[in-house]
Design an enzyme around this catalytic site. Sequence first.
Site, mmCIF file in Angstrom:
data_model
loop_
_atom_site.group_PDB
_atom_site.id
_atom_site.type_symbol
_atom_site.label_atom_id
_atom_site.label_comp_id
_atom_site.label_asym_id
_atom_site.label_seq_id
_atom_site.Cartn_x
_atom_site.Cartn_y
_atom_site.Cartn_z
ATOM 1 C CG LEU A 512 -1.960 -1.086 1.295
ATOM 2 C CD1 LEU A 512 -2.609 -1.109 2.669
ATOM 3 C CD2 LEU A 512 -3.006 -0.857 0.226
ATOM 4 N N GLY A 515 7.043 4.158 3.793
ATOM 5 C CA GLY A 515 7.425 5.405 4.458
ATOM 6 C C GLY A 515 8.774 5.250 5.103
ATOM 7 N N GLY A 516 9.160 6.245 5.848
ATOM 8 C CA GLY A 516 10.453 6.196 6.505
ATOM 9 C C GLY A 516 10.526 5.088 7.538
ATOM 10 C CG PHE A 517 8.189 5.372 10.624
ATOM 11 C CD1 PHE A 517 9.250 5.880 11.344
ATOM 12 C CD2 PHE A 517 7.115 6.182 10.351
ATOM 13 C CE1 PHE A 517 9.236 7.175 11.803
ATOM 14 C CE2 PHE A 517 7.095 7.492 10.811
ATOM 15 C CZ PHE A 517 8.158 7.994 11.533
ATOM 16 N N GLY A 518 8.834 2.100 7.408
ATOM 17 C CA GLY A 518 8.709 0.752 6.882
ATOM 18 C C GLY A 518 7.638 0.685 5.808
ATOM 19 C CB SER A 519 6.942 -1.799 3.292
ATOM 20 O OG SER A 519 8.244 -1.474 2.889
ATOM 21 C CG ASP A 630 6.673 12.087 9.183
ATOM 22 O OD1 ASP A 630 6.679 10.943 8.724
ATOM 23 O OD2 ASP A 630 7.009 13.089 8.520
#
Length: 806
Positions: A512, A515-519, A630
Site C-alpha cells: 500500500l 514510508g520512513g518507518f517501513g512498508s 511527521d
Amino acid sequence: MPYLHISMVLLLSLHIPAANSATTDTISSGQALSISDTLVSKNGRYALGFFKVGNNSSQNTMNWYLGIWFNSVPKFTQAWVANRDDPFKSPTSSLELKISHDGNLVVLNQPTNSVIWSTQAKMTRNNTIAMLLDSGNFILRNVSNSSHTLWQSFDYPTDTFLPEMKIGWDNITGLNRRLVSRKNSISPATGVYCEELDPSGVNQVVLAKWNSNTQYWSSGVWTGRFASQPDEARNGGNESLVANAHEKYYTYTIPNETVPLYYNLDVSGQIKVFAWPEGSQDWILAYSQPRAQCDVYAVCGPFTICNDDVLPYCTCTKGFSVRSPEDWELDDRTGGCMRNTPLDCITKGSSTRSTDKFLSLPCVSLAQNVRRIEDARSIGVCAQVCQDNCSCTAYSFSNNGTCSTWHGELLNIRQIQCSSAANSNGGTLYIRLAAKDIQGSEKNKRVFIIAIATSTSVTALGLFAFAMLIMICRNKRKSSGHISNTAQDCNGIIAFRYNDLKLGTKIFSEKLGEGGFGSVFKGFLNNSTAIAVKELRHHAHQGEKQFRAEVSSIGLIQHINLVKLIGFCCEGARRLLVYEYMPNGSLAKHLFQSQATVLKWSTRYQIALGVARGLAYLHEKCRDCIIHCDIKPENILLSDSYVPKIADFGMAKFLGRDFSRVITSMRGTIGYLAPEWISGVAITPKVDVYAYGMVLLEIVSGKRNSRVSCSCGSNHDVYYPVHVAREIIGGDVRSLLDSRLCGEMNLKEAEIACKVACWCIQDDEFDRPTMGEVVQILEGLLEVNIPPMPRLLQTIAGSSNYSTCC
Ligand SMILES: *[C@@H]1O[C@H](CO)[C@@H](O)[C@H](O)[C@H]1NC(C)=O
Ligand SMILES: *[C@@H]1O[C@H](CO)[C@@H](O)[C@H](O)[C@H]1NC(C)=O
Ligand SMILES: *[C@@H]1O[C@H](CO)[C@@H](O)[C@H](O)[C@H]1NC(C)=O
Ligand SMILES: *[C@@H]1O[C@H](CO)[C@@H](O)[C@H](O)[C@H]1NC(C)=O
Ligand SMILES: *[C@@H]1O[C@H](CO)[C@@H](O)[C@H](O)[C@H]1NC(C)=O
Ligand SMILES: *[C@@H]1O[C@H](CO)[C@@H](O)[C@H](O)[C@H]1NC(C)=O
Ligand SMILES: *[C@@H]1O[C@H](CO)[C@@H](O)[C@H](O)[C@H]1NC(C)=O
Ligand SMILES: *[C@@H]1O[C@H](CO)[C@@H](O)[C@H](O)[C@H]1NC(C)=O
Ligand SMILES: *[C@@H]1O[C@H](CO)[C@@H](O)[C@H](O)[C@H]1NC(C)=O
Ligand SMILES: *[C@@H]1O[C@H](CO)[C@@H](O)[C@H](O)[C@H]1NC(C)=O
C-alpha cells in the site's frame, strides 16, 4: 548561495572543543604525515589526512584519497579531496604526505618513494611549510613570509563550498574555481554538475551541466545582492560578489560561533546546505536549490520520467530498463534507461518500413529539442510523419493543432498535473517502441492476473501455486481462516503470528505504501476484514518486552480521527503493526494525483477539521502528550466516507533513538519541518501545528506547496505559503484555491482556513495556536486576526520585499 538563510542557523551556537594538544595543524620540512595520521585545524573544525573508499571484497579495489573532512561532527563528511580523479591504490597502506626537496607538498608511495601527487607550485626556494587553517583551507606557504602563499586547497574546490572560499576566476593565476558534483554517493570522482560564475560574464552564479552550455538555475544578477534575494538573507548570509581588475568571485562568510554548515553541490545537481545543530545525529537540510529536483537538467538521463512528488523521482518509461543499475543504486541516474527491444525501422531510398508502435504518456511536460512539423494538421498525419522517419523517437500533437517530433534521446520528460498540462508546455507524448514491447506489457499483465486467479483454485499447476496450496492446507489444519489470532493482550490488541500475517497478506504481495518507518501491505483477517500491516524497518534498540508495552499504550489511544491499531507481531527481530484498512488511501493521493477524483470544498474543510481534532486529541487529551512529528498528507488516511484518520502516531515509542534520525533523513518531509527542527531547541507539539499549517495550505490549493508558484507582478517565483500570507491582506482568497474546485466553495471558510494556516506556520512557536485552538477556530467558535508574515519562510523562499501579511 544565493540566500543561504543563515539567519536561521545564526540563532544557534556551538561549543567547539579545542583541538587535542597531541594533534598538530602543520607539516614542516622533514616531517611526514603517515596514512594513519591527521592534521587538525586549531579550532578543531577540520581534519586532513588519508581516507579510503571502496568495498571489502578485494583490497585491490580500495581507493585511497588525501582530503579534508569535518572534524567536529561524528559523521564522516568530506570537505575537500586532493586527488578525486586519481585515487591512490595502496594495498600496503604506505602512503606519506611530506614536503619534498623542491618545496612542494607531495604524496609518496613509500616502498618505491615514488611521487604520486604533488602541489606543483612554481618556486625558487624550498623553505616552505604546510598548514591546515581554521577556515578549512590547506595552504603551503613561505616559512620566512607568512603572507606569501604558494599553493592552497581553496584554489581547487571539489563539491563543497566552505565559508571564505571563492568561486570565480583570477586573471593573474588563470584559475577558474568552481564546484563540481561528485560521481555518485560513494565515489568523490568528478561528476556531471557544476556551480560557477556565469561564463558569459553576467554577475551571477549558475548551475549547469558540466562541459555543456546547459544552465538550469541561476541566482539572478548581483546588485549588492542577488536579484531574487530577500533583505533578511542579505543581513545573515553576508555573501559578496567581488569584481575588480584582476579577479571576479563569489564568496561568503559566517560568524565563528555558527554551527557546522555543509554547502554541497549534490550528486543530484542541487545545491544543498546542511547544518549540524548541537545534539543532532545527522546533517539537517536547511536549504536547497533548485527547489524542485526535476528542474535539474537531465537528472534522470534519457528515456525516463521525472516526478517531484514520488520517490524514487526517476523511473524508466515503459519499454525501457535502467542502463546501469549499479550507478542508479548509488544515486547517479544520469545514465538513464535503454530500450528493451531495438526499434524495427529500415529506410530504403525514399520509402521507410517500420513495425514500431507508439505508447502514450499523458500529463507530461514535453522534452526539449523539439522539431515542429508545419504541414501535419491532424494527429494521424503527425504520427505518420514520425513513423516514417527512423530517427524520430516521439511525437506530440497539441490542442492548438501543432505537431512536434523529437529525434534521438528524450531528456527531461516530467510528470505534471493534468489540470496544468494545458496551460504549461505539457501534454501527451507518444513515444516510439518496438511492437513487441507494447504488446509485451499488455500480455504480461494478463498472465499475471491469470496466475493469481488460478493459484487460489485447487486445480492450479506450477510451483508457485503448488507452494501456496501446501501452505493453505497446512494452515487450514491449524485454523480455518486467513489470519488467526493467538493471543489477546489487554486493551483488545491482538498478537498475531508472523506466518499468519504472511498468509493474510499473500506473502506481503500488495504494497500500500512505503514510508520512513517501513512498508505497509494490505491483508485480510479471517472474517475478511481488510487490514493494513506495517513492517517496521528500524527497531534495533527495542526488546520484545518494551515493544509489547508500547503497543498496549498506543492501543489505548483511540479517536475517530486516528487510525486504529488492531494488533502487532513480535517474533525474533520482526516487528509488525496491524491497523484498520483505509479504503480511500491517503490525502496525498487525493490532492496530488492527477487521476484521483477532486475533493469537494466541504469535504476538504471536514478533513481539515478532522485532522485538527485528531492532533488536538494526541496533544491534549491523551494521558501522555504525543507529538506526531511527521504530519504530512501521506500520513492522513481517508475512510470510505472520507473521514480523515492520522496514521503513524506514536512511532517515537517504537523506534526510540532511531526516530529522530528517520524523521530528519526522510526526504520530502522537509517542507513540513518547523524551524525548531533545524535550530535544535526542544521539540514541542507546536512542530505538529506548523506541519498542520503546511498541510492545510495544500488542502486549500490542491497542490504541493513546493510546486506551486506564481508570478505576482514580479518576474520570479513566490513560494506558495508566502503568497497565501500576502493574499490574505488583499482579501482575495479566491485566487488561492484549487482551480479544480471551479469556484465552488464557501468563501468564509476558505478565508478562515488560510488565516489559520498562516498562523500555524509562524516562525516563533509561541505565535502559533494550539491544535485545540485551531479546532475552535475552524468550528467558528473563536475569531482569528489577520496573521503576520512568517519571515523565515519568506527568507527561505527568496521572495521580494513585502514584510507583513496585513
Ligand atoms: C566491489 O568489488 C567488486 C570486485 O572487485 C566489484 O566488482 C564491485 O563493482 C565493487 N563494488 C563497488 C560498490 O565498488
Ligand atoms: C569492511 O571491513 C571493515 C573491517 O574489516 C568493517 O568494519 C566494515 O564494516 C566493512 N565494510 C563493509 C561495507 O562491509
Ligand atoms: C632544499 O634544497 C637544497 C638545494 O637544492 C637541498 O640541499 C636541501 O636539502 C633542500 N632542503 C630540504 C629541506 O629539502
Ligand atoms: C620566501 O621569502 C623570502 C623572503 O621574502 C624569499 O627570499 C624566498 O625566496 C621565499 N621562498 C619561496 C619558496 O618563495
Ligand atoms: C611577503 O609576501 C608577500 C606576498 O607574496 C609580498 O607582497 C611581500 O613583499 C613579502 N614580504 C617580504 C618581506 O618579502
Ligand atoms: C559581513 O562582512 C563584512 C566584511 O567582510 C563585515 O564588516 C560585516 O560585519 C559582516 N556582517 C555580518 C553580519 O557578519
Ligand atoms: C578575466 O578573465 C575572464 C575569463 O577568462 C575574462 O572574461 C575577463 O574579461 C578577464 N578580465 C580582465 C580584467 O582581464
Ligand atoms: C574568528 O576567529 C578568528 C580567530 O580565532 C579571528 O581572527 C576572526 O576575526 C574571527 N572571525 C569572526 C567573523 O569573528
Ligand atoms: C528524419 O528527420 C531528420 C530530422 O528532422 C532529418 O534530418 C532526416 O532527413 C529525416 N529522414 C528522413 C528519411 O526523412
Ligand atoms: C501551440 O501550442 C504549443 C505548445 O503546446 C506552442 O509552443 C505553440 O506556440 C502554439 N502554437 C500556436 C500557433 O499557438
